[in-house]
Design a protein around this motif. Structure first.
Motif, mmCIF file in Angstrom:
data_model
loop_
_atom_site.group_PDB
_atom_site.id
_atom_site.type_symbol
_atom_site.label_atom_id
_atom_site.label_comp_id
_atom_site.label_asym_id
_atom_site.label_seq_id
_atom_site.Cartn_x
_atom_site.Cartn_y
_atom_site.Cartn_z
ATOM 1 N N GLY A 1 11.132 1.694 6.609
ATOM 2 C CA GLY A 1 11.441 1.513 5.197
ATOM 3 C C GLY A 1 10.298 1.893 4.285
ATOM 4 N N LEU A 2 9.176 2.342 4.883
ATOM 5 C CA LEU A 2 7.977 2.634 4.095
ATOM 6 C C LEU A 2 7.790 4.133 3.900
ATOM 7 N N ASN A 3 6.992 4.484 2.914
ATOM 8 C CA ASN A 3 6.541 5.867 2.742
ATOM 9 C C ASN A 3 5.380 6.149 3.692
ATOM 10 N N CYS B 1 0.823 -1.206 0.000
ATOM 11 C CA CYS B 1 0.000 0.000 0.000
ATOM 12 C C CYS B 1 0.862 1.263 0.000
ATOM 13 N N LEU B 2 1.838 1.317 0.866
ATOM 14 C CA LEU B 2 2.609 2.562 1.032
ATOM 15 C C LEU B 2 3.832 2.633 0.129
ATOM 16 N N ARG B 3 4.295 1.485 -0.340
ATOM 17 C CA ARG B 3 5.532 1.385 -1.144
ATOM 18 C C ARG B 3 6.753 1.683 -0.266
ATOM 19 N N MET B 4 7.897 1.188 -0.738
ATOM 20 C CA MET B 4 9.130 1.343 0.026
ATOM 21 C C MET B 4 9.787 2.692 -0.277
ATOM 22 N N LEU B 5 10.579 3.152 0.672
ATOM 23 C CA LEU B 5 11.400 4.337 0.438
ATOM 24 C C LEU B 5 12.419 4.031 -0.648
ATOM 25 N N PRO B 6 12.847 5.047 -1.391
ATOM 26 C CA PRO B 6 13.845 4.787 -2.435
ATOM 27 C C PRO B 6 15.127 4.213 -1.820
ATOM 28 N N GLY B 7 15.636 3.154 -2.407
ATOM 29 C CA GLY B 7 16.876 2.556 -1.913
ATOM 30 C C GLY B 7 16.656 1.454 -0.888
ATOM 31 N N ILE B 8 15.419 1.285 -0.431
ATOM 32 C CA ILE B 8 15.123 0.238 0.550
ATOM 33 C C ILE B 8 14.248 -0.790 -0.140
ATOM 34 N N ASP B 9 14.628 -2.064 -0.071
ATOM 35 C CA ASP B 9 13.813 -3.026 -0.817
ATOM 36 C C ASP B 9 12.806 -3.785 0.030
ATOM 37 N N ARG B 10 13.074 -3.912 1.361
ATOM 38 C CA ARG B 10 12.124 -4.688 2.156
ATOM 39 C C ARG B 10 11.935 -4.056 3.531
ATOM 40 N N PRO B 11 10.742 -4.193 4.102
ATOM 41 C CA PRO B 11 10.487 -3.533 5.390
ATOM 42 C C PRO B 11 11.201 -4.224 6.550
ATOM 43 N N LEU C 1 13.027 -7.241 13.688
ATOM 44 C CA LEU C 1 12.487 -8.196 14.641
ATOM 45 C C LEU C 1 11.524 -9.180 13.999
ATOM 46 N N GLY C 2 11.540 -9.254 12.672
ATOM 47 C CA GLY C 2 10.747 -10.293 12.032
ATOM 48 C C GLY C 2 9.896 -9.870 10.846
ATOM 49 N N ALA C 3 10.113 -8.675 10.311
ATOM 50 C CA ALA C 3 9.317 -8.271 9.146
ATOM 51 C C ALA C 3 9.770 -9.008 7.893
ATOM 52 N N THR C 4 11.076 -9.224 7.773
ATOM 53 C CA THR C 4 11.650 -9.821 6.572
ATOM 54 C C THR C 4 12.574 -10.964 6.971
ATOM 55 N N ILE C 5 12.309 -12.132 6.444
ATOM 56 C CA ILE C 5 13.175 -13.270 6.758
ATOM 57 C C ILE C 5 14.265 -13.364 5.702
ATOM 58 N N GLY C 6 15.522 -13.493 6.142
ATOM 59 C CA GLY C 6 16.631 -13.567 5.198
ATOM 60 C C GLY C 6 16.991 -12.182 4.684
ATOM 61 N N GLY C 7 17.917 -12.143 3.762
ATOM 62 C CA GLY C 7 18.356 -10.859 3.216
ATOM 63 C C GLY C 7 19.865 -10.857 3.081
ATOM 64 N N ASP C 8 20.360 -10.160 2.053
ATOM 65 C CA ASP C 8 21.794 -10.153 1.793
ATOM 66 C C ASP C 8 22.481 -9.019 2.542
ATOM 67 N N ALA C 9 23.753 -8.817 2.256
ATOM 68 C CA ALA C 9 24.550 -7.797 2.947
ATOM 69 C C ALA C 9 23.971 -6.398 2.734
ATOM 70 N N HIS C 10 23.448 -6.132 1.525
ATOM 71 C CA HIS C 10 22.879 -4.806 1.257
ATOM 72 C C HIS C 10 21.667 -4.539 2.119
ATOM 73 N N HIS C 11 20.872 -5.570 2.317
ATOM 74 C CA HIS C 11 19.707 -5.444 3.184
ATOM 75 C C HIS C 11 20.160 -5.088 4.605
ATOM 76 N N LEU C 12 21.196 -5.746 5.085
ATOM 77 C CA LEU C 12 21.691 -5.462 6.439
ATOM 78 C C LEU C 12 22.236 -4.035 6.540
ATOM 79 N N VAL C 13 22.885 -3.574 5.474
ATOM 80 C CA VAL C 13 23.390 -2.192 5.473
ATOM 81 C C VAL C 13 22.221 -1.202 5.514
ATOM 82 N N ALA C 14 21.166 -1.489 4.745
ATOM 83 C CA ALA C 14 19.988 -0.610 4.765
ATOM 84 C C ALA C 14 19.371 -0.593 6.167
ATOM 85 N N LEU C 15 19.343 -1.755 6.827
ATOM 86 C CA LEU C 15 18.835 -1.810 8.203
ATOM 87 C C LEU C 15 19.683 -0.923 9.116
#
Lengths: 353, 353
Positions: A295-297, A119-129, A147-161
């Motif tokens: 990570g959302l708008n 519904c809200l879409r992600m912020l630019p540069g962020i792929d998952r909530p 704390l559990g919104a997204t299971i798994g994720g690569d190094a870029h995801h962790l950097v975005a977090l």
């Protein structure tokens, strides 16, 4: 006088729905009288509860829907059945339409993350909530995510977090450059999953102005306050949170039974009653209820599904504060401070590979 | 009279080595006088410590080596440098050669798992080692595994963990058919990582006589004693353990400061002193020190690297008991009860796919 904080509530979310959500909102309203509420769900159930809380009733509008997302629905099922019609969707959509400043739900985490993203879409540069919460530590509070919104994720995801968590920490704790640690099973560089080691390399190479990367943090480092921000992939972050909550509950059980065992300990308890009360408050997981979906708008807060009205009120407090602190704009500023986190991460990747 | 329990110690393991290992062994010897020790490591350091513990000295033999595995070595480096020569390897090798019944090390977990696997080899049907420990819960004790020996792993690996953990629980807690839960981030069937959902299907389809699969358990279910055996992949198991330990330490810190704050609470503390002591004992992570490396042709126990002599003594107790309970043979019997776990898992896989 600043304008009111407009809070959209999924009144059907959680294990019991309206009978926790409505009294919870009533408690929060006494703490933040400059709030107003949109309540989405079965209007009969909601009105019945509102009748007992006239102050809240005066500050609320009820929007009826028959459809509620179940705690057991898969995210894909919740989206298919609940899109545009469920109380969860409508609360989120109120934020999208600019009718509310924040949406709060005690419903199914996976469904909430999926709907919020859709519904809200992600912020630019962020792929998952990501789900971020304030974790009380010996040194003060830390922000822990995901704390559990997204299971798994690569190094870029962790950097975005790391970038989003730092934004939240610098807003909440008024820090120029929060310290960030990556949750891992050892502090040595060779330890842990590959994506975590890679994220460490990226964060070192990027040396971002808005955060100070301090290395790996083990599970017991969270409670020590080893860093202002602890970054974990959603599965292990959730396991850490729940294991800590379970231990707090277990110890509070031990404490209760130890204090009731002998007449000496019962007398001791009477003398130290206030100390015990403050301890219980510190240990009470419901007081840390309310995680922010980052990570959302838009701002979305997730409450525990099994919480009571007191606990739900804390989640409303979190939503209120995120709006008052202007969290979203500040995260956006941080993300754009040196190009998007994603862009910088890619550059850093090239630098280290 | 049964023969003595022969314990091989890596006297160089852990953050400090001999000055914790030797006094720790001395404490354990007072509890289990029918033990004898092989101490591997720098003989000068070991002898200096032994001089202060004559009873232990009389029950020990020292085998000198200069080589020690560092806490920071990668498993592959530890193996390359330490094979056949390091104190860790020699302690494990003593079990292989039949000179000791159990090897105990406070060294680097990854190195210990790799060396144990390389030296002792895996049990038939088990492909990778697991670290299992006894976790105190509100309902009694549970066995939790894997606490970090193996990172990652598919559904078959999780099933093998379930079988080994059940064997340990049935030996330790004298249970015919221990209950087993899979650690996950929700109890609903749709939740969590794919390999966990697949392991759940396998365990249901196999319906093994030696264990009762009860479903998913969340992080806070461990402390509730939701199952006799909690199965997790090594990364998340380690995170859960450390997060729980960190919380226990944090609360004990709160408790100390709450009790010292006012004269009333100080008086209360004096009255309830014994209750506090029993509480502190329950909360003390060092009392649950000592995890068993399962899946090997031999018994290896891992102590925390940062423990003190008291804590190391608990790890020695665990090693002693595993030998006295004849753990290894009993695990082997369980694994072979209906063909190897691996074989059955494959059959079940075909049944559900």
């Amino acid at each position: 006088m600043p304008k009111k904080v407009r809070i959209a509530l999924d009144a059907m979310g959680g294990d019991v729905g309206a009978s926790v959500v409505v009294p919870g909102a009533a408690i929060a309203l006494t703490r933040h009288p400059d709030s107003e509420f949109l309540l989405f769900g079965d209007s009969k159930l909601i009105e019945a509860e509102l009748a007992r809380h006239p102050a809240l009733k005066a500050a609320s509008r009820v929007i009826h829907t028959d459809v509620a997302v179940s705690m057991h629905d898969k995210p894909s099922v919740a989206l298919r059945r609940g899109r545009k019609v469920s109380s969860m969707w409508l609360a989120i959509d109120a934020v999208k339409k600019g009718e509310a400043d924040v949406a709060i739900s005690a419903g199914n985490t996976g469904a909430l993350a999926a709907m919020a993203r859709f519904c809200l879409r992600m912020l630019p540069g962020i792929d998952r909530p990501a789900l971020a919460a304030i974790w009380p530590t010996i040194r003060g509070d830390s922000v822990v995510l995901d704390l559990g919104a997204t299971i798994g994720g690569d190094a870029h995801h962790l950097v975005a977090l790391a970038v989003m968590g730092s934004a939240m920490a610098s807003v909440l704790f008024d820090l120029e450059r929060p310290t960030v640690g990556l949750l891992n099973i050892g502090v040595e560089e060779v330890k842990g999953r590959e994506e975590i080691r890679e994220a460490a390399e990226l964060l070192r190479a990027m040396n971002l102005p808005q955060l100070e990367y301090i290395g790996f943090v083990e599970g017991d480092g969270i409670g020590k306050g080893a860093a202002d921000v602890i970054v974990a992939e959603g599965f292990s972050g959730n396991i850490a949170l729940k294991a800590a909550e379970g231990t707090a509950r277990q110890i509070s059980e031990y404490l209760r039974s130890a204090m009731a065992r002998t007449w000496r300990s019962r007398i001791g308890y009477l003398f130290a009653r206030n100390a015990f009360k403050s301890l219980r408050d510190k240990m009470d997981p419901s007081k840390s209820n309310g995680s922010v979906v980052l990570g959302l708008n838009g701002i979305v807060v997730k409450s525990h599904g099994g919480t009571d009205a007191e606990g739900f009120a804390y989640a409303v407090d979190v939503g209120y504060e995120m709006v008052r602190y202007d969290l979203l704009n500040k995260i956006n500023q941080m993300l754009n401070r040196d190009g998007s986190a994603h862009g910088s991460a890619q550059t850093a990747q090239e630098a280290v590979s």
